[in-house]
Design a protein around this motif. Structure first.
Motif, PDB file in Angstrom:
ATOM      1  N   GLY B 691      27.452  29.915 -29.401  1.00 52.99           N
ATOM      2  CA  GLY B 691      28.793  29.252 -29.180  1.00 52.99           C
ATOM      3  C   GLY B 691      28.710  29.125 -27.352  1.00 52.99           C
ATOM      4  N   ILE B 692      29.288  28.661 -26.542  1.00 50.91           N
ATOM      5  CA  ILE B 692      29.502  29.233 -24.841  1.00 50.91           C
ATOM      6  C   ILE B 692      29.674  30.302 -24.605  1.00 50.91           C
ATOM      7  CG2 ILE B 692      31.833  28.350 -24.695  1.00 50.91           C
ATOM      8  CD1 ILE B 692      31.291  26.406 -22.469  1.00 50.91           C
ATOM      9  N   LYS B 693      30.264  30.786 -25.648  1.00 50.54           N
ATOM     10  CA  LYS B 693      30.424  32.321 -24.777  1.00 50.54           C
ATOM     11  C   LYS B 693      29.377  33.564 -25.168  1.00 50.54           C
ATOM     12  CE  LYS B 693      35.782  33.130 -25.412  1.00 50.54           C
ATOM     13  NZ  LYS B 693      36.617  33.226 -26.422  1.00 50.54           N
ATOM     14  N   GLU B 694      28.498  32.947 -26.008  1.00 45.06           N
ATOM     15  CA  GLU B 694      27.169  33.895 -26.928  1.00 45.06           C
ATOM     16  C   GLU B 694      26.157  33.429 -25.121  1.00 45.06           C
ATOM     17  OE1 GLU B 694      29.445  34.610 -29.857  1.00 45.06           O
ATOM     18  OE2 GLU B 694      28.297  32.432 -29.068  1.00 45.06           O
ATOM     19  N   ARG B 695      26.325  32.013 -24.711  1.00 42.89           N
ATOM     20  CA  ARG B 695      25.022  31.311 -23.320  1.00 42.89           C
ATOM     21  C   ARG B 695      24.751  33.017 -22.766  1.00 42.89           C
ATOM     22  NH1 ARG B 695      29.963  30.892 -20.445  1.00 42.89           N
ATOM     23  NH2 ARG B 695      29.440  31.345 -18.630  1.00 42.89           N
ATOM     24  N   LEU B 696      23.480  31.718 -22.451  1.00 41.81           N
ATOM     25  CA  LEU B 696      22.733  33.327 -21.696  1.00 41.81           C
ATOM     26  C   LEU B 696      22.799  32.650 -20.122  1.00 41.81           C
ATOM     27  CD1 LEU B 696      19.437  33.406 -23.861  1.00 41.81           C
ATOM     28  CD2 LEU B 696      21.276  34.243 -23.247  1.00 41.81           C
ATOM     29  N   PRO B 697      22.759  33.234 -19.230  1.00 42.69           N
ATOM     30  CA  PRO B 697      22.593  33.595 -17.824  1.00 42.69           C
ATOM     31  C   PRO B 697      21.010  33.202 -17.309  1.00 42.69           C
ATOM     32  CG  PRO B 697      22.317  36.316 -18.751  1.00 42.69           C
ATOM     33  CD  PRO B 697      22.726  35.055 -19.442  1.00 42.69           C
ATOM     34  N   THR B 698      20.745  32.691 -17.798  1.00 39.01           N
ATOM     35  CA  THR B 698      18.774  32.111 -17.393  1.00 39.01           C
ATOM     36  C   THR B 698      19.428  31.726 -16.412  1.00 39.01           C
ATOM     37  OG1 THR B 698      18.510  31.818 -20.274  1.00 39.01           O
ATOM     38  CG2 THR B 698      17.688  30.708 -18.049  1.00 39.01           C
ATOM     39  N   GLU B 699      17.440  32.195 -15.753  1.00 38.40           N
ATOM     40  CA  GLU B 699      17.115  31.946 -14.710  1.00 38.40           C
ATOM     41  C   GLU B 699      16.113  31.437 -14.618  1.00 38.40           C
ATOM     42  OE1 GLU B 699      15.803  34.096  -9.831  1.00 38.40           O
ATOM     43  OE2 GLU B 699      17.300  35.000 -11.463  1.00 38.40           O
ATOM     44  N   THR B 700      15.936  30.448 -14.291  1.00 38.76           N
ATOM     45  CA  THR B 700      14.451  29.546 -14.531  1.00 38.76           C
ATOM     46  C   THR B 700      13.539  30.013 -13.275  1.00 38.76           C
ATOM     47  OG1 THR B 700      15.531  28.220 -16.031  1.00 38.76           O
ATOM     48  CG2 THR B 700      13.202  27.403 -15.568  1.00 38.76           C
ATOM     49  N   VAL B 701      12.535  30.167 -13.804  1.00 35.71           N
ATOM     50  CA  VAL B 701      11.034  30.441 -12.542  1.00 35.71           C
ATOM     51  C   VAL B 701      10.176  29.057 -12.761  1.00 35.71           C
ATOM     52  CG1 VAL B 701       9.878  31.724 -11.311  1.00 35.71           C
ATOM     53  CG2 VAL B 701      12.190  32.264 -11.608  1.00 35.71           C
TER      54      VAL B 701
END
Lengths: 157, 759
Positions: B691-701
């Motif tokens: 769910g939204i609380k498990e989302r990752l703080p993904t930074e895409t390079v």
């Protein structure tokens, strides 16, 4: 049973079976298909509608419960001239839409939040959208979109 | 052409179908209604294995509103799905039931509710057989055969060099066995099809799907009608991830048979439970790795044995098996590799395509082993990976040599450059929180490769008003491929995105381009659009040159005009050029093909050239774990991928973020649980979709190492991050806890139990 209610600023009087779900009244009888069914058990939020401004899973709500209520679905969100609501714009601009199946429910949950709380903290956004599942986006852009939409909405007031 | 000045390629673009989606106007299959439409609902076996003795329809047929009950004996054709050899799957089970979610009959009724209730009124006498529930049971010589040809679905070996000799030279050898569990696609839209018969022998099928031509082909065979009479329209599709292939075919055939029998439109929409128990899952796996290296950290031998639990039917198990074989060595230059991969039948829901296609499973195992090796060598995990990383000119595990677009080293370097900053952050409350960082490297083949033919046909048509219509035989299930195709055509023809329309895929208007899989849309599909657009551009340029009274080389198409290179002010609106071209009989439409080179491949040893490109990536995940509750927080996630060229960077980020969370789900949250062959959690309350609380703080390079086989240098990105995120998470947990977890998912409960055991 008669349901007398307002849907997207229009008044309706519909005779429905007592066990009909609000979801089926809106989708099958009134043919507004922007409200989606994802699980039928109130677990995914795809069928979210706003009833008197509050988000509900329309799959868990009997149609008769809408009697006397004011209901908003995604079809009622854009202006009559077709111009989009700031949240719709923001979801588009920020790339918060992929397959789009969760999008109507997601946007309505966000609208309910922002109508109450124009400047939500990130945790408050999480809380408000925690009942809406998205399998495509990873949610990051959804959070960004809600913040961007909130900003535009604040500036409009 | 796509130089620095492009405002289209490499620029964030809004989805071209986005407005319909945010306004609720997009029509998904279940939203459609047709006159006299009726509903189908399948009766499922309910037990994992048994002999069908009798199916009694009478009771169900007596229920008011029920129109038809179809069983295997009513089917007009060969009762066959199974989209690939060995074609072992029936539409409706005939003599034997092989998994609990298998359909044994279809009820058709005036409403969906009636059909559903009536399905339970069918009396099915099934004599239970002892189910074969695990890979180990299935492989025992005395095991009951689930299919006549036995319990091995597919098995292959990859042999590069001499792995035994490699191990002899190794200073250090690490060895371990890893496992992964079944994963559910959990697209938000469940599977749906609607079939409309026309009375003249033609039928139209609306489907939520990713391979409309598979559906057409199977309907033609099962109804014994020419494929040309079957039109399949891909409706808006609410996610697919590999999942809406076999099952959409099954549902399409059943609905078509019912529609012909009743001469009524028939809709079948799955419940969420049906979607989980009755359509393919990601293969569970057990993978044994043995890796030998020199004391300097050069890997010289790798031996991998893979067992995949493929469930009751082959589905895409053969190709998933091959994909695991090819990717098991990881993105490393290793002289000696031996891999054996085997898919096995069990009496469980069949497994097939799922974003990553076997690569997430082997990458988790391979990258866990890399960290174990680094630890044995007392070497930094990134340094070990860098030391062994594939570079341009090196041979992959299949011996294929890429001279260009091998950007792995750059992805490692960029992560290396960022990690100090991430790891130097002050740690808070170390008494409670365990901090850890995990890395992973991966590769993922782009295109069908030697697993099958890879051809995409694309049409580009310019109207007299200068607007552009693009048609590609690949499906957009939400990933944004239609937008990418529009960008490619707009760039070539020098028009704005608003002037380009991309067709909804239907089998009458686009060329059969195979299934939409293998991260191939942008690369192979985009290349076909590029070629078709260039052909039409030639007509326009030729016409404009005549109008300017100059040579063709002097003409450029941009901003909706034909103009002269040396004099921008001399320009003619494109609609004028297109109209003139029309009146001069210059072709304004072209159908072009992008075909991967014929694979030069040995199917015995799996040596040779297989893919047109690989996507390479490195992930880093920084986590902390609450030692008292096992709760995991992801503090940082950086995903660096070499994808050649980002046509739509916003779309790329969307793919990386979404695929990464799916990988994180596989690694930490999701597991389809069985008890004696019955799925215990076929709903979103018990099956934990992030769910939204498990989302990752993904930074895409985004690393762009130009790929000559893709449009503007692009390579696909749809699948690769799943593997990267899953593997990085497992390594982060190991780093934080000091415990190597060998099975996915590594849930909070599993972590907590292990931490308690350690104390």
């Amino acid at each position: 049973m008669i349901v007398d209610f307002n849907l997207n600023e229009k008044d309706y009087m519909v005779d429905v079976p007592p066990d009909m779900r609000a979801l089926d009244l809106i989708r099958d009888v009134l043919r507004l298909t922007g409200v989606k069914e994802g699980c039928g058990r109130g677990e995914c939020g795809a069928c979210t509608i706003l009833v008197n401004g509050k988000p509900f899973n329309s799959c868990l709500l009997y149609a008769v419960k809408l009697n006397g209520k004011k209901v908003l679905t995604i079809e009622g969100l854009a202006q009559a001239d077709g111009s989009l609501h700031p949240l719709q714009e923001a979801f588009l601009n920020e790339g918060a839409v992929q397959c789009g199946y969760c999008t109507p429910g997601m946007i309505l949950s966000a609208k309910a939040l922002l109508d109450e709380n124009p400047s939500p903290e990130e945790e408050e956004i999480e809380e408000a959208l925690s009942g809406n599942i998205c399998r495509c986006t990873g949610y990051k852009k959804i959070v960004t979109a809600v913040k961007a939409g909130a900003k535009v909405m604040r500036e409009k007031v | 052409m796509a130089g620095k000045k492009s405002t289209i390629i490499g620029k964030a673009q809004k989805k071209i179908d986005g407005i319909e989606l945010v306004t609720g106007r997009a029509r998904f299959t279940a939203d459609l209604r047709f006159p006299q439409m009726v509903y189908g609902y399948a009766r499922r076996a309910g037990i994992p294995a048994g002999k069908i003795k009798r199916i009694d329809k009478e009771h169900a047929l007596g229920i008011p509103g029920v129109l038809d009950v179809i069983t295997a004996s009513d089917l007009p054709g060969p009762n066959l799905i199974g989209i690939l050899p060995p074609f072992d799957q029936p539409l409706l089970a005939e003599e034997e039931v092989r998994y609990a979610g298998e359909s044994i009959a279809l009820v058709v009724a005036e409403t969906r509710d009636i059909a559903k209730r009536a399905s339970l009124s069918i009396v099915a006498e099934i004599e239970p057989l002892e189910p074969v529930l695990t890979v180990d049971e299935a492989l025992k010589p005395e095991a009951r055969k689930i299919h006549p040809h036995g319990n091995i679905t597919f098995s292959r070996k990859l042999i590069k060099g001499d792995v035994e000799k490699g191990f002899e030279r190794a200073d250090i050898v690490v060895e371990n066995t890893y496992e992964t569990s079944f994963q559910e696609h959990a697209y938000l839209e469940t599977e749906a099809v609607c079939v409309v018969p026309h009375g003249d022998g033609r039928i139209t099928v609306y489907a939520s799907c990713q391979s409309p031509f598979h559906i057409r082909g199977h309907i033609a065979v099962n109804l014994n009608v020419p494929a040309s009479r079957v039109k399949v329209i891909q409706a808006y599709t609410g996610g697919s991830f590999g999942g809406k292939d076999d099952v959409a075919t099954e549902m399409g055939c059943l609905a078509a048979i019912a529609a012909i029998r009743l001469n009524r439109a028939v809709m079948i929409v799955h419940d969420r439970e049906e979607s989980i128990i009755g359509s393919n899952l990601r293969h569970a796996s057990r993978i044994h790795y043995k890796t030998g290296a020199t004391k300097e950290g050069k890997i010289i031998a790798r031996e991998v044995k893979i067992l995949l639990d493929g469930g009751a039917y082959a589905s895409e198990s053969p190709f998933v098996t091959m994909k695991t074989l090819i990717h098991a060595a990881g993105p490393y230059n290793i002289e000696n590799v031996f891999v054996e991969s085997t898919a096995v039948y069990t009496n469980k829901t069949y497994c097939g395509a799922f974003r990553g296609f076997g690569v997430p499973q082997v990458t988790f195992a391979s990258e866990s082993q890399m960290d174990e090796l680094a630890s044995e060598l007392e070497m930094d995990p990134l340094e070990l990976r860098l030391k062994n990383a594939l570079k341009a000119g090196d041979a992959t595990a299949t011996g294929q040599v890429f001279r260009k677009s091998v950007g792995l080293v750059k992805t490692i370097q960029v992560i290396d450059g960022k990690r100090k900053h991430v790891q130097s952050k002050k740690l808070q409350d170390e008494e409670r929180w365990l901090y850890g960082t995990g890395f992973s490297c991966l590769l993922q083949g782009i295109s069908n490769g030697a697993e099958g033919i890879d051809v995409v046909g694309a049409s580009v048509q310019v109207s007299q008003d200068g607007s552009v219509l693009v048609g590609v035989g690949l499906s957009d299930m939400g990933q944004g491929s239609r937008t990418v195709f529009a960008q490619v055509a707009a760039e070539v023809l020098g028009v704005s995105m608003e002037r380009v329309t991309v067709k909804q895929v239907d089998t009458e208007s686009v060329h059969d381009s195979g299934p939409t899989i293998a991260s191939r849309s942008t690369t192979v599909g985009g290349m076909a659009v590029l070629k078709a657009a260039q052909e039409v551009k030639n007509s326009l340029v030729k016409m404009a040159a005549l109008m300017f009274n100059t040579r063709e080389e002097k003409v450029v198409l941009k901003d909706g005009f034909a103009s002269l290179y040396e004099d921008d002010s001399a320009r003619i609106p494109l609609d004028k050029v297109a109209t003139a071209a029309y009146w001069n009989g210059f072709p304004l439409m072209n159908l072009a093909f992008s075909k991967a080179p014929d694979a030069n491949y040995d199917h015995q040893t799996h040596q040779g050239d297989i893919y047109i490109a690989y996507n390479f990536g490195t992930h880093m995940m920084r986590i902390r774990i609450d030692r008292y509750t096992g709760k995991v927080e992801v503090l940082k996630h950086i995903a660096a991928h070499d994808l050649g060229k980002a046509i739509n960077p916003q779309g790329v980020e969307g793919q990386v973020e979404g695929a990464s969370l799916m990988g994180f789900g596989l690694a930490h949250l999701e597991e389809v649980l069985y008890d004696r062959g019955i799925i215990q959690n076929p709903n979103f309350a018990d099956y934990a979709v992030p769910g939204i609380k498990e989302r990752l703080p993904t930074e895409t390079v985004i690393i762009e190492d130009y790929n000559p086989t893709g449009p503007f240098g692009a390579k696909g990105i749809g699948e690769p991050p799943v593997a990267g995120a899953a593997a990085a998470f497992a390594n982060a947990v190991a780093d934080a806890t000091g415990i190597r977890f060998l099975r996915l998912p590594i849930t909070r409960e599993v972590i907590l139990e292990a931490l308690r055991g350690k104390q």
